[in-house]
Design an enzyme around this catalytic site. Structure first.
Site, PDB file in Angstrom:
ATOM      1  N   GLY A 160     -13.388  -1.527  -7.338  1.00  0.00           N
ATOM      2  CA  GLY A 160     -14.691  -0.919  -7.025  1.00  0.00           C
ATOM      3  C   GLY A 160     -14.753  -0.167  -5.716  1.00  0.00           C
ATOM      4  N   GLY A 161     -13.607   0.284  -5.189  1.00  0.00           N
ATOM      5  CA  GLY A 161     -13.636   1.066  -3.940  1.00  0.00           C
ATOM      6  C   GLY A 161     -14.316   0.268  -2.839  1.00  0.00           C
TER       7      GLY A 161
ATOM      8  CB  SER B 151      -6.933  -0.464   1.014  1.00  0.00           C
ATOM      9  OG  SER B 151      -7.363  -1.097  -0.166  1.00  0.00           O
ATOM     10  CB  SER B 152     -12.346  -1.209   0.129  1.00  0.00           C
ATOM     11  OG  SER B 152     -12.784  -0.146   0.915  1.00  0.00           O
TER      12      SER B 152
ATOM     13  NE  ARG C  12      -4.139   1.733   0.723  1.00  0.00           N
ATOM     14  CZ  ARG C  12      -5.094   2.023  -0.150  1.00  0.00           C
ATOM     15  NH1 ARG C  12      -5.021   1.605  -1.396  1.00  0.00           N
ATOM     16  NH2 ARG C  12      -6.150   2.711   0.220  1.00  0.00           N
TER      17      ARG C  12
ATOM     18  CG  ASP D  68      -8.510   5.105  -0.893  1.00  0.00           C
ATOM     19  OD1 ASP D  68      -9.472   5.633  -1.469  1.00  0.00           O
ATOM     20  OD2 ASP D  68      -8.020   4.018  -1.247  1.00  0.00           O
TER      21      ASP D  68
ATOM     22  CB  THR E   6      -5.837   0.429  -6.900  1.00  0.00           C
ATOM     23  OG1 THR E   6      -6.736   1.414  -7.405  1.00  0.00           O
ATOM     24  CG2 THR E   6      -5.339   0.898  -5.539  1.00  0.00           C
TER      25      THR E   6
ATOM     26  CB  THR F  40      -9.014  -1.184  -8.088  1.00  0.00           C
ATOM     27  OG1 THR F  40      -9.027   0.032  -7.369  1.00  0.00           O
ATOM     28  CG2 THR F  40      -8.271  -2.238  -7.323  1.00  0.00           C
TER      29      THR F  40
HETATM   30  O1  DON Z   1      -7.810   0.962  -1.914  1.00  0.00           O
HETATM   31  C1  DON Z   1      -8.987   1.176  -2.153  1.00  0.00           C
HETATM   32  O2  DON Z   1      -9.880   0.663  -1.535  1.00  0.00           O
HETATM   33  C2  DON Z   1      -9.356   2.079  -3.310  1.00  0.00           C
HETATM   34  N1  DON Z   1      -8.303   2.985  -3.595  1.00  0.00           N
HETATM   35  C3  DON Z   1      -9.726   1.264  -4.481  1.00  0.00           C
HETATM   36  C4  DON Z   1     -10.234   2.116  -5.619  1.00  0.00           C
HETATM   37  C5  DON Z   1     -11.024   1.369  -6.603  1.00  0.00           C
HETATM   38  O3  DON Z   1     -11.267   0.202  -6.467  1.00  0.00           O
HETATM   39  C6  DON Z   1     -11.562   2.129  -7.743  1.00  0.00           C
HETATM   40  N2  DON Z   1     -12.040   1.206  -8.729  1.00  0.00           N
HETATM   41  N3  DON Z   1     -12.936   0.978  -9.319  1.00  0.00           N
END
Ligand code: DON
Length: 580
Positions: A481-482, A460-461, A109, A431, A407, A389
């Protein structure tokens, strides 16, 4: 192609795949829109980018293991899937070695630069600013995974990416669409970005065009030939890019673009080996990343809640199941906001992953009525005011499994390309909880554990996950997908375990998301959306729709036969390849 037709094609895919199986040891089945299922008794690679999948398969075929292939795919996608594949971002890699050896999470990360401050986004965020870039972790992460598990020489794993960048590769429809979208956005102002990713004649990208990235090729060549240090150190290197190392170029970019990362931040960056979070669900073992990802804890908390209910009593898409799953999600996401952040900066006061904790939470779930998210965390004062991501899954012939999500945060990160070095910088700093103390019903979180501090990893997710039965992987999955990532993975796990869905069906099934705030269930587009939404509203839910949720490139392993099924998610163009 009509939706109905697409659904029919998808529905017959697993059966056709079985038929093909009778004919060959490794079978590819293209459903016509780029979605592919593969069955193999050997190694399998599934990822979003076809040329990168080819790179991974070639590594497996030449005797590399799953981690070797993951390193090669990781670098290749930095070239071939620039919206999320990266060397300027970060991620998490879960490795499950063959023969029951201890699984490991490589945490790569990004971290906040030393110049970052708690209040830096308090007045708002410019998402395309270089200030949103955290110190990139990918090169160190791939290095750590390779040092611990790799068999093949480092250089051999980076060179395929060098070749793709220098010689160019064929742009497919998904990449053409993605590039055309980002280039037509007026917010894409960085000149180096435009120069790197525009067609020479400035026309729109077409399926079949060739994209070359010579600057990125040079950077990758230095990483291949000198080693990962070339990316992080700007002193005493034997080989320099135009007399500058990639680290020199990043430092110059920071001065030019008013970014915060210094050469000291780069030198100090470390990838970290961590133990995965482990949980169980109906006799299966679940492995997923620990903080600084919220993925593992939130996934396991949600599963522990669901384990108390007979989920499969109702069909997966029924209002009853959707209600129950959303009630579990809302509680786990509330705890995510309450407790989770970088473990080096945050003390976890409550273990939310125990079965006992879940038993306490289920007392608040009413099967006939939606809970109001407002009532779950009275200690958090709610203020009045008002993606990208990519995941890949790999297994090798011996059974070593890799689940990797990485990501740049938004698609193409902060859309700043480091001049001369050719790679895109992340905007992962977004984030962090942007406004200390400000948590809103719109989904902004301001709780303490994930506030900005120098050297801290942002929460992060990302949730690269491996499910085991009797110590052997049966499912390798994850998604972009965040915050929806965790719920996409949850859906795949529940489909697989509760509903015993086949590989393709478990991925194709419509998805849903609840994240505490905004207090609403988001259901993915599906034929019965209107009926489902009406039933959920009767239970007191607010319902929203999304066109698509996630992109879960997954591998299933049949514990009885050992057959591996690679399933590229149909939601974007992906590719599943297997060894013959
Ligand atoms: O680390 C995370 O959770 C986010 N930065 C991920 C971002 C993400 O998945 C965007 N994508 N669609």
């Amino acid at each position: 192609m009509t939706n109905m037709f697409v659904h029919r094609v998808r529905a017959i895919v697993p059966y056709l795949a079985c038929l093909h199986l009778l004919l060959a040891n490794s079978t590819r089945l293209d459903a016509g829109n780029g979605e592919i299922t593969v069955e193999s008794k050997g190694g399998v690679v599934v990822c979003v980018s076809p040329p990168a999948a080819e790179v991974g398969l070639a590594v497996l075929k030449s005797g590399g293991n799953a981690v070797d292939a993951a390193v090669a795919v990781g670098f290749a996608q930095a070239v071939t899937w620039p919206e999320a594949g990266n060397i300027g971002g970060g991620g998490f890699m879960l490795v499950c070695p063959a023969n029951g050896k201890e699984p490991v999470v490589v945490d790569y990360r990004e971290v906040a630069p030393q110049k970052a401050t708690k209040e830096m986004f308090a007045k708002g965020i410019d998402w395309q600013s270089a200030k949103t870039a955290g110190v990139p972790g990918t090169v160190r992460g791939l290095e750590l995974a390779h040092k611990k598990f790799g068999k093949k020489p480092w250089k051999d794993l980076v060179m395929p990416a060098v070749k793709l960048a220098e010689d160019g590769f064929t742009v497919n429809a998904a990449l053409a669409k993605s590039l055309n979208e980002v280039l037509s956005d007026p917010k894409t102002t960085n000149a180096e970005f435009r120069k790197t990713f525009s067609r020479k004649d400035d026309a729109k990208w077409q399926n079949g065009d060739t994209l070359r990235q010579p600057n990125l090729g040079r950077t990758l060549r230095v990483i291949a030939e000198v080693g990962p240090d070339a990316f992080y150190h700007n002193k005493d290197l034997l080989l320099r890019v135009d007399s500058k190392t990639p680290a020199d170029l990043l430092e110059a970019e920071m001065t030019f673009s008013n970014g915060l990362i210094t050469s000291k931040d780069l030198v100090n960056y470390k990838a970290i080996e961590r133990q995965p979070i482990r949980g169980t669900y109906r006799g299966f073992e679940i492995l997923a990343p620990p903080p600084p990802s919220s993925g593992g804890i939130t996934l396991i908390e949600t599963l522990n809640i669901l384990e108390n209910f007979e989920v499969k009593k109702h069909p997966w898409n029924s209002p009853e199941t959707t209600h129950l799953v959303a009630e579990a999600m809302r509680r786990a996401f509330c705890d995510r906001a309450r407790y989770l952040g970088d473990p080096d900066f945050t003390k976890f006061t409550v273990n939310t992953t125990t079965k006992e904790y879940a038993k306490k939470l289920i007392k608040g779930i009413d099967l006939t009525k939606a809970t109001r998210s407002d009532t779950l965390a009275p200690e958090i004062e709610l203020s009045k005011e008002s993606n990208d991501t990519t995941h890949f899954s790999i297994i090798d012939k011996d059974g070593m499994a890799v689940s990797n999500t990485y990501t740049l945060e938004n698609a193409y990160g902060c859309r700043v390309v480091v001049r001369g070095a050719g790679y895109i910088l992340n905007n992962e700093m977004t984030d962090f909880n942007p406004r200390p103390g400000v948590t809103t019903r719109t989904g902004i979180i301001g709780t303490e554990p994930n506030q900005i501090a120098p050297g801290k990893r942002m929460l992060s997710s990302m949730c690269p996950t491996i499910v085991l039965k009797d110590n052997k992987p049966i499912l390798i999955t994850g998604s972009p997908g965040g915050r929806t990532i965790i719920n996409t993975v949850l859906g795949v796990v529940v489909n697989t375990i509760d509903y015993e869905a086949g590989g393709r069906a478990a991925i194709d099934a419509p998805r849903l998301h609840h994240q505490w705030f905004p207090d609403r269930i988001v259901i993915e587009e599906r034929p019965d959306a209107a009926k489902l939404s009406a039933a959920l509203k009767m239970l007191g839910h607010t319902v929203a729709k999304s066109a698509q949720q996630g992109d879960a490139h997954t591998i299933r392993i049949d514990p009885k036969t050992g057959m591996r099924t690679g399933i590229a998610d149909h939601r974007r163009d992906g590719k599943a390849l297997g060894e013959q």
